[in-house]
Write a protein that holds these residues in place. Sequence first.
Motif, mmCIF file in Angstrom:
data_model
loop_
_atom_site.group_PDB
_atom_site.id
_atom_site.type_symbol
_atom_site.label_atom_id
_atom_site.label_comp_id
_atom_site.label_asym_id
_atom_site.label_seq_id
_atom_site.Cartn_x
_atom_site.Cartn_y
_atom_site.Cartn_z
ATOM 1 N N GLU A 51 34.769 -43.883 9.059
ATOM 2 C CA GLU A 51 35.105 -42.946 7.988
ATOM 3 C C GLU A 51 34.386 -41.613 8.233
ATOM 4 O OE1 GLU A 51 35.552 -43.131 3.101
ATOM 5 O OE2 GLU A 51 34.456 -44.709 4.173
ATOM 6 N N GLY A 70 42.158 -53.642 6.671
ATOM 7 C CA GLY A 70 41.244 -53.306 5.580
ATOM 8 C C GLY A 70 40.238 -52.224 5.894
ATOM 9 N N ARG A 71 40.602 -51.274 6.724
ATOM 10 C CA ARG A 71 39.689 -50.173 7.041
ATOM 11 C C ARG A 71 39.680 -49.171 5.888
ATOM 12 N NH1 ARG A 71 36.379 -52.079 8.841
ATOM 13 N NH2 ARG A 71 35.485 -50.106 9.539
ATOM 14 N N PRO A 72 38.600 -48.374 5.755
ATOM 15 C CA PRO A 72 38.417 -47.522 4.567
ATOM 16 C C PRO A 72 39.177 -46.203 4.625
ATOM 17 C CG PRO A 72 36.515 -47.291 6.000
ATOM 18 C CD PRO A 72 37.415 -48.332 6.644
ATOM 19 N N GLY A 217 39.590 -40.489 3.489
ATOM 20 C CA GLY A 217 38.615 -41.560 3.489
ATOM 21 C C GLY A 217 38.554 -42.240 2.131
ATOM 22 N N ALA A 218 38.310 -43.543 2.147
ATOM 23 C CA ALA A 218 38.261 -44.297 0.894
ATOM 24 C C ALA A 218 37.136 -43.797 -0.007
ATOM 25 C CB ALA A 218 38.088 -45.782 1.190
ATOM 26 N N THR A 219 36.045 -43.344 0.593
ATOM 27 C CA THR A 219 34.909 -42.894 -0.214
ATOM 28 C C THR A 219 35.252 -41.654 -1.011
ATOM 29 O OG1 THR A 219 33.322 -43.831 1.368
ATOM 30 C CG2 THR A 219 32.497 -42.139 -0.142
ATOM 31 N N ARG A 222 37.574 -42.331 -3.843
ATOM 32 C CA ARG A 222 36.913 -42.958 -4.986
ATOM 33 C C ARG A 222 36.038 -41.963 -5.750
ATOM 34 N NH1 ARG A 222 34.957 -46.527 -2.216
ATOM 35 N NH2 ARG A 222 32.870 -45.699 -1.852
#
Length: 298
Positions: A51, A70-72, A217-219, A222
Amino acid sequence: MPEPSVLRTVLADHPHTVRLKSGDIRDERVTLSFTDVAPVHRAFAPMVREEAYDLSELAVVTALQAIAYGRPVVLLPAVVAARFQRGCLIAHATRPLAPAHLAGAQVGVRSYTQTTGMWVRAHLAEDFGLTARDLHWLTHDEPHVAQYTDPGFVRRGSGGASLPDMLREGGIDAAILGNDLPGGEEFVRVVPDAEARDQQWWRRHGYVPVNHMVVAGATVCRQDPHAVRAAYRLLRRADAAVERRADGPSPTLFGIDRLREPIEFIVTACLEQGLLPRELTAEEIFEPARSILGSDAA
């Protein structure tokens, strides 16, 4: 007014991205802090493994593999690069190769997971009834998604010779090259009527084969979904500023509704070629982006 969010961003130079990089098109709510990575595919592994960026161009096959494992990353409904692919399969002019003689041939490709390779194999299946297993694949690079393992009919080369050099030396019969496709008369297309076939394909399907899309990116999705939404709107504004024929092939495509058919086609091709561990639905692929982008995602 609060300070704009800053997104670490990697995008290659395209007609619709250069004005984002220059700052001609901007949004006071978000700043795209660009990192130059050339060639852009070198950013793909750091993005899906670590990420490393907040917003990144990413090959569609890599993006789908990242989702499956399941990568972010969150795939945004934004195609930033699409192209016709049949002409990317080449042979040396001294040893031309016809599609009818491809079965059993040694074909080099940077990585088995390279999106250009996926499209070429899909077209060979459509046009000539050849499956991925009918050819022998030699690769240089490992997959971007570390959890993926190449099928057993794919071999990793140990030497440092480039694909064009391997064609010159006769180590392979054909090669697939994308942005690094050589010009001149030394190499010839394996599919001689590639352009005509590509045009027929576009008229039948209504879109150009998808190459690179954009992930967040998932971060950051979120922690700062509003910044991701603003960045997506910037991408659409920048694309709308480029003058193109409305009735011609386009290298870009936006929106879940327009991307549903291309993505479903690609998922099917990936499953047939052993590129995905399981089937993915369009809903699974795009629901994370829809929850962030709302009505902009349509």
